[in-house]
Design a protein around this motif. Structure first.
Motif, PDB file in Angstrom:
ATOM      1  N   MET A 293      54.826  23.591  72.287  1.00 29.71           N
ATOM      2  CA  MET A 293      55.751  23.239  71.206  1.00 29.71           C
ATOM      3  C   MET A 293      56.839  22.299  71.719  1.00 29.71           C
ATOM      4  SD  MET A 293      55.990  26.975  69.332  1.00 29.71           S
ATOM      5  CE  MET A 293      56.637  26.492  67.734  1.00 29.71           C
ATOM      6  N   LEU A 294      57.289  22.512  72.932  1.00 29.09           N
ATOM      7  CA  LEU A 294      58.256  21.595  73.536  1.00 29.09           C
ATOM      8  C   LEU A 294      57.630  20.219  73.731  1.00 29.09           C
ATOM      9  CD1 LEU A 294      59.832  24.015  76.169  1.00 29.09           C
ATOM     10  CD2 LEU A 294      61.056  22.954  74.264  1.00 29.09           C
ATOM     11  N   HIS A 295      56.363  20.195  74.143  1.00 27.76           N
ATOM     12  CA  HIS A 295      55.641  18.934  74.316  1.00 27.76           C
ATOM     13  C   HIS A 295      55.540  18.192  72.982  1.00 27.76           C
ATOM     14  CE1 HIS A 295      52.474  16.171  75.820  1.00 27.76           C
ATOM     15  NE2 HIS A 295      51.934  16.347  74.615  1.00 27.76           N
ATOM     16  N   ALA A 296      55.291  18.932  71.899  1.00 27.97           N
ATOM     17  CA  ALA A 296      55.200  18.302  70.580  1.00 27.97           C
ATOM     18  C   ALA A 296      56.522  17.648  70.194  1.00 27.97           C
ATOM     19  CB  ALA A 296      54.804  19.345  69.531  1.00 27.97           C
ATOM     20  N   LEU A 297      57.639  18.271  70.543  1.00 30.84           N
ATOM     21  CA  LEU A 297      58.959  17.724  70.217  1.00 30.84           C
ATOM     22  C   LEU A 297      59.312  16.537  71.104  1.00 30.84           C
ATOM     23  CD1 LEU A 297      60.936  21.064  69.764  1.00 30.84           C
ATOM     24  CD2 LEU A 297      60.154  19.535  67.949  1.00 30.84           C
ATOM     25  N   ASP A 298      58.835  16.557  72.338  1.00 32.58           N
ATOM     26  CA  ASP A 298      59.099  15.466  73.283  1.00 32.58           C
ATOM     27  C   ASP A 298      57.869  15.256  74.154  1.00 32.58           C
ATOM     28  OD1 ASP A 298      59.944  13.628  75.121  1.00 32.58           O
ATOM     29  OD2 ASP A 298      61.339  14.957  76.157  1.00 32.58           O
ATOM     30  N   PRO A 299      56.916  14.413  73.710  1.00 31.96           N
ATOM     31  CA  PRO A 299      55.674  14.199  74.475  1.00 31.96           C
ATOM     32  C   PRO A 299      55.906  13.651  75.877  1.00 31.96           C
ATOM     33  CG  PRO A 299      55.435  13.380  72.225  1.00 31.96           C
ATOM     34  CD  PRO A 299      56.888  13.711  72.412  1.00 31.96           C
ATOM     35  N   ASN A 300      57.082  13.060  76.119  1.00 33.64           N
ATOM     36  CA  ASN A 300      57.386  12.569  77.469  1.00 33.64           C
ATOM     37  C   ASN A 300      57.819  13.689  78.413  1.00 33.64           C
ATOM     38  OD1 ASN A 300      56.871   9.807  76.897  1.00 33.64           O
ATOM     39  ND2 ASN A 300      58.882   9.635  75.908  1.00 33.64           N
ATOM     40  N   GLU A 301      58.080  14.850  77.837  1.00 28.65           N
ATOM     41  CA  GLU A 301      58.416  16.057  78.606  1.00 28.65           C
ATOM     42  C   GLU A 301      59.595  15.845  79.563  1.00 28.65           C
ATOM     43  OE1 GLU A 301      54.871  17.660  80.420  1.00 28.65           O
ATOM     44  OE2 GLU A 301      54.098  18.354  78.488  1.00 28.65           O
ATOM     45  N   ARG A 302      60.645  15.230  79.040  1.00 31.50           N
ATOM     46  CA  ARG A 302      61.841  15.026  79.869  1.00 31.50           C
ATOM     47  C   ARG A 302      62.421  16.350  80.332  1.00 31.50           C
ATOM     48  NH1 ARG A 302      67.549  13.291  78.547  1.00 31.50           N
ATOM     49  NH2 ARG A 302      67.011  13.506  76.349  1.00 31.50           N
ATOM     50  N   TRP A 303      62.193  17.404  79.528  1.00 30.75           N
ATOM     51  CA  TRP A 303      62.735  18.722  79.850  1.00 30.75           C
ATOM     52  C   TRP A 303      62.154  19.302  81.138  1.00 30.75           C
ATOM     53  CZ3 TRP A 303      58.596  22.151  79.487  1.00 30.75           C
ATOM     54  CH2 TRP A 303      57.516  21.700  78.725  1.00 30.75           C
ATOM     55  N   THR A 304      60.969  18.830  81.543  1.00 33.24           N
ATOM     56  CA  THR A 304      60.357  19.377  82.762  1.00 33.24           C
ATOM     57  C   THR A 304      61.034  18.859  84.030  1.00 33.24           C
ATOM     58  OG1 THR A 304      58.700  17.602  82.891  1.00 33.24           O
ATOM     59  CG2 THR A 304      58.114  19.573  81.633  1.00 33.24           C
TER      60      THR A 304
ATOM     61  N   HIS B 297      53.830  29.980  78.454  1.00 30.36           N
ATOM     62  CA  HIS B 297      53.344  28.806  79.174  1.00 30.36           C
ATOM     63  C   HIS B 297      52.341  27.974  78.387  1.00 30.36           C
ATOM     64  CE1 HIS B 297      55.541  29.975  82.713  1.00 30.36           C
ATOM     65  NE2 HIS B 297      55.074  31.195  82.587  1.00 30.36           N
ATOM     66  N   THR B 298      51.719  28.557  77.360  1.00 27.25           N
ATOM     67  CA  THR B 298      50.767  27.799  76.553  1.00 27.25           C
ATOM     68  C   THR B 298      51.387  27.380  75.232  1.00 27.25           C
ATOM     69  OG1 THR B 298      48.924  29.013  77.545  1.00 27.25           O
ATOM     70  CG2 THR B 298      48.478  27.845  75.514  1.00 27.25           C
ATOM     71  N   VAL B 299      51.990  28.323  74.523  1.00 28.49           N
ATOM     72  CA  VAL B 299      52.515  28.029  73.188  1.00 28.49           C
ATOM     73  C   VAL B 299      53.898  27.374  73.260  1.00 28.49           C
ATOM     74  CG1 VAL B 299      53.204  29.023  70.983  1.00 28.49           C
ATOM     75  CG2 VAL B 299      51.141  29.843  72.132  1.00 28.49           C
ATOM     76  N   VAL B 300      54.847  28.017  73.919  1.00 32.41           N
ATOM     77  CA  VAL B 300      56.211  27.483  73.942  1.00 32.41           C
ATOM     78  C   VAL B 300      56.252  26.115  74.618  1.00 32.41           C
ATOM     79  CG1 VAL B 300      58.544  27.824  74.843  1.00 32.41           C
ATOM     80  CG2 VAL B 300      57.318  29.741  73.812  1.00 32.41           C
ATOM     81  N   ARG B 301      55.603  25.987  75.763  1.00 27.23           N
ATOM     82  CA  ARG B 301      55.571  24.680  76.436  1.00 27.23           C
ATOM     83  C   ARG B 301      54.864  23.632  75.569  1.00 27.23           C
ATOM     84  NH1 ARG B 301      56.882  24.132  81.799  1.00 27.23           N
ATOM     85  NH2 ARG B 301      57.705  26.029  82.735  1.00 27.23           N
TER      86      ARG B 301
ATOM     87  N   GLY C 267      50.364  24.711  71.621  1.00 31.79           N
ATOM     88  CA  GLY C 267      51.640  24.733  70.919  1.00 31.79           C
ATOM     89  C   GLY C 267      51.848  23.546  69.996  1.00 31.79           C
ATOM     90  N   VAL C 268      51.189  22.400  70.303  1.00 34.26           N
ATOM     91  CA  VAL C 268      51.307  21.229  69.443  1.00 34.26           C
ATOM     92  C   VAL C 268      50.694  21.527  68.083  1.00 34.26           C
ATOM     93  CG1 VAL C 268      50.574  18.838  69.115  1.00 34.26           C
ATOM     94  CG2 VAL C 268      51.363  19.598  71.361  1.00 34.26           C
ATOM     95  N   ARG C 269      49.533  22.191  68.088  1.00 30.35           N
ATOM     96  CA  ARG C 269      48.877  22.539  66.821  1.00 30.35           C
ATOM     97  C   ARG C 269      49.731  23.522  66.024  1.00 30.35           C
ATOM     98  NH1 ARG C 269      45.407  26.627  65.701  1.00 30.35           N
ATOM     99  NH2 ARG C 269      44.742  27.017  67.846  1.00 30.35           N
ATOM    100  N   LEU C 270      50.366  24.471  66.710  1.00 27.99           N
ATOM    101  CA  LEU C 270      51.181  25.459  66.017  1.00 27.99           C
ATOM    102  C   LEU C 270      52.464  24.835  65.463  1.00 27.99           C
ATOM    103  CD1 LEU C 270      50.810  28.464  68.475  1.00 27.99           C
ATOM    104  CD2 LEU C 270      49.677  28.165  66.282  1.00 27.99           C
ATOM    105  N   ALA C 271      53.028  23.874  66.210  1.00 33.37           N
ATOM    106  CA  ALA C 271      54.284  23.264  65.790  1.00 33.37           C
ATOM    107  C   ALA C 271      54.065  22.182  64.744  1.00 33.37           C
ATOM    108  CB  ALA C 271      54.997  22.666  67.001  1.00 33.37           C
ATOM    109  N   GLY C 272      52.903  21.545  64.781  1.00 34.95           N
ATOM    110  CA  GLY C 272      52.675  20.424  63.876  1.00 34.95           C
ATOM    111  C   GLY C 272      53.323  19.163  64.420  1.00 34.95           C
TER     112      GLY C 272
END
Length: 735
Positions: free
Chosen positions: A276-287, A270-274, A194-199
């Motif tokens: 993309m969320l990781h790309a927006l917040d690499p610390n993954e506070r949302w998890t 679980h692969t793309v959406v997560r 998802g990081v590659r797709l989101a940029g």
């Protein structure tokens, strides 16, 4: 003498790191990692390896794997697949918002759990877990069996587990030995797909700088009504949804609001959406965000996983039949073939129905020369009979047999034709029951009934959601759409409206699910009248590809869908590129040899290698033939279901080989669309058949960011008539 590793131990964050790793089978012998491996370090103590993240703590949950699982004695065809499934089960164990994919057939007994170890339908090997070894919060993967066995009877090495856990403290305190700076480690740690797709770009950068005016207006909408986010492929629908989800969640972090992000594909969720969320917040506070009552604030998955979680089919030995992949569809095809054979020799049907539809009897008898027949029946089952719960000898069946039909439906001109289809469907469903399998529509029907029970009424305020995002809404059936309003907490309703956010592009649907019923599914699927947000700027494709897609869009059959079948009006925001090309080959063999040679050569010259080059076949029969051909089998990584998306990591020096519907949601630098042949499309076909074919071409072509190359074979009629307009307008160039 080389020492054998008996167990490997991972902390929670190490599990997340390895979830996105490229793993070779050989790595599962020593579990070595290179230096600077994304914060992962390796400590070896006696015969146990510890893979620990920088943040590992003694109080964390740990995954312990008995490495006998990967022993050659187990005869796993792909040990790395078993490892990836162990990692996914561990993710689920430590984060309840993550689901185990339905085709893995998770079975439970007390604290024990098992799933299929491999992907193939003919593989019966299962992996076994203890979800509370010694009453702890750890997870222990302890065995593999060649066939399903009673969970409580599978032996478990308790001493190995205790030794592994007792060594965690020393491993945390130990200095890691330096790994050699170079070498073939058999593992490559990479960023999520998802990081590659989101940029690039953080949440604040996207919100403040990168969203366009239409996207920003969508993200800023309040939670007071349902919203339809409509846009062509590449306009950033999923990105907008993900940004809004995270932005709204972080805007009120201390509230007890809960969000659901639903897709139609587990891998997309679980692969793309997560990712993309990781790309927006690499610390993954949302998890780790929880409500004051301890519930996760965000649930991500499919409507089927949510249904499975509530209905507990995995504990009842029932297997839902997924039709998203080639395997499930091929199994359905076999059952339909068997049902047709049974119907053709039934005296009752031969006497009562076939005299009124002798053309249909002939078509069924000669179906070997009519490859579209089974596809049309599968579409009729999924989008009409199963969707409307129509069964033989019921009032609904009589209405189906005698009523009017939509232009997109299978051509069945008389009542006799439709009665025969009902008979085939009845035999097909009986065969499903005999195999103890459920159609997805049956699961959704059960889920809909559950959501109407007193039990759910009592739990809804606690377990429901305040905001529901639905990506790829065009893949949702009307039955699925109409139960979404019951997922909300009662308090989420505002003046009779529920905050359901739906992203879709009807023209990407390669079956008629989006069209069945009425457009009310989009305007008001039981949640109140929705507002429309429309995206018109394309960020994926070059101006040349955008022009190609615009002309292709004009080839869709004219359909009155109350404005939802909108004309393609997107404008590219990318730099100039090459005009898409068409190459015609004399034979299928020449086409296949040429396309994979070109794809491999192209993969060597672009960033991302083979994972950025896709060969997409438009004909299912020819896809299966090429997939099985030994001459090119080592040149590609196959994607045969939407759950195979992680296989993209293994393309590297190969290319991706798939069909458009299995790579929906993804993008590639270059797309080769093969077998765009005249045999599969002509203007005399029914409206539904033509629409589905154009949608498949549109979906495949819209995966490309920089280049599209079309290939056809004279063995199958040469170039499709569909391409005439594009060639005339010079948005497609003949090579």
């Amino acid at each position: 003498m080389t020492k054998n590793i008996a167990a490997v131990v991972l902390d929670k964050k190490a599990v997340n790191i390895l979830d996105r790793a490229f793993v070779e089978d050989a790595w599962l012998q020593k579990f070595e990692v290179p230096q600077n491996a994304d914060g992962l370090r390796r400590v070896e103590s006696s015969d146990i390896v510890y893979l620990l993240s920088e943040d590992a703590d003694l109080d964390d949950g740990y995954l312990v794997i008995n490495t006998a699982v990967f022993s050659p004695l187990q005869e796993l065809s792909k040990p790395r697949i078993a490892f990836e499934r162990i990692i996914r089960v561990a993710l689920r164990h430590f984060d309840r918002s993550i689901a185990i994919p339905i085709p893995w057939q998770a079975y439970h007994s007390g604290s024990r759990l098992s799933v299929f170890a491999q992907a193939a339908r003919d593989s019966k090997q299962r992996i076994y877990f203890d979800q509370s070894p010694d009453g702890s919060g750890n997870l222990y993967s302890f065995a593999v069996t060649s066939n399903p066995e009673d969970l409580d009877g599978v032996p478990k090495d308790e001493d190995l587990y205790k030794r592994a856990v007792e060594g965690i403290c020393d491993a945390l305190l130990a200095d890691s030995p330096l790994a050699p700076p170079v070498g073939n480690f058999g593992v490559l740690l990479s960023e999520p797909l998802g990081v590659r797709l989101a940029g690039s770009g953080t949440l604040s950068e996207w919100y403040e700088q990168r969203l366009n005016r239409e996207q920003r207006a969508f993200v800023d909408r309040p939670h007071d009504r349902p919203v339809r986010l409509r846009g062509a492929a590449g306009t950033g629908k999923t990105q907008s949804m993900v940004v809004k989800c995270l932005h709204d969640m972080y805007a009120d972090p201390d509230s007890d609001k809960t969000f659901a992000f639903l897709t139609h594909s587990s891998a997309l969720a679980h692969t793309v959406v997560r990712g993309m969320l990781h790309a927006l917040d690499p610390n993954e506070r949302w998890t780790s965000m929880m409500t004051p009552s301890g519930r996760p604030k965000l649930w991500i998955g499919t409507i089927y996983e949510l249904a499975q979680e509530k209905l507990g089919y995995d504990k009842k030995g029932l297997e839902p039949l997924s039709l998203d992949g080639r395997e499930g569809r091929e199994y359905q095809r076999v059952l339909i073939e068997e049902a047709i054979n049974q119907v053709l020799v039934s005296p009752e049907i031969v006497m009562d129905h076939f005299p009124g539809c002798q053309d249909f009897e002939k078509r069924l008898t000669n179906r070997a020369n009519d490859p579209s027949l089974i596809d049309e029946l599968m579409n009729e089952f999924a989008c009409v009979l199963d969707l409307e719960a129509i069964k033989k000898d019921t009032h609904e069946a009589n209405r189906y047999a005698r009523g009017s039909r939509e232009p997109w439906q299978m051509v069945l001109p008389t009542e006799a034709h439709r009665r025969v289809v009902l008979e085939i469907h009845d035999v097909y469903r009986a065969k499903l029951r005999l195999a103890k399998m459920l159609g997805m529509d049956q699961m959704i029907a059960d889920f809909g009934r559950y959501l109407g029970t007193h039990e759910w009424g009592a739990l809804r305020e606690r377990d429901g959601f305040d905001l529901v995002f639905v990506d790829e809404y065009h893949y949702f059936t009307r039955a699925e759409a109409m139960l979404l309003h019951n997922l909300f907490k009662p308090r989420a309703q505002v003046s009779g409206r529920w905050p359901l956010l739906m992203a879709y592009d009807i023209k990407q649907g390669t079956n008629d699910v989006a069209l069945s019923g009425s457009m009310e599914k989009f305007r008001n699927p039981g949640v109140g009248e929705s507002a429309l947000s429309e995206l018109k700027q394309v960020y994926r494709s070059t101006p040349q590809i955008t022009a190609f897609l615009r002309d292709l869009d004009a080839c869709f059959p004219a359909m009155d869908l109350e404005g939802e079948y909108a004309t393609y009006v997107a404008e590219s925001q990318q730099e100039e590129g090459d005009t898409p090309t068409l190459t015609v080959f004399a034979t299928d063999l020449e086409l296949v040899d040429s396309v994979f040679e070109q794809a491999i050569r192209m993969a060597r010259d672009i960033d991302g290698g083979g994972s950025q080059v896709a060969v997409l076949c438009l004909n299912e029969t020819l896809f299966d033939k090429i997939y099985s051909a030994g001459r090119v089998r080592d040149k590609f990584v196959p994607i045969t279901t939407r759950e195979d998306l992680k296989e993209l990591r293994y393309a590297r020096n190969k290319c991706v080989f798939s069909m458009p519907e299995f790579v929906a949601g993804l993008q590639f630098h270059t797309v080769f669309l093969i077998h765009v042949d005249g045999a599969d499309y002509d203007e005399d076909q029914g409206q539904g058949t033509r629409r589905r074919y154009v949608s498949r071409v549109y979906l495949g072509a819209s995966r490309a960011a920089r280049k599209i190359l079309l290939l056809s074979s004279k063995e199958h009629g040469g170039p499709s008539q569909l391409l005439d307009t594009l060639l005339a307008n010079q948005t497609l160039r003949l090579r």
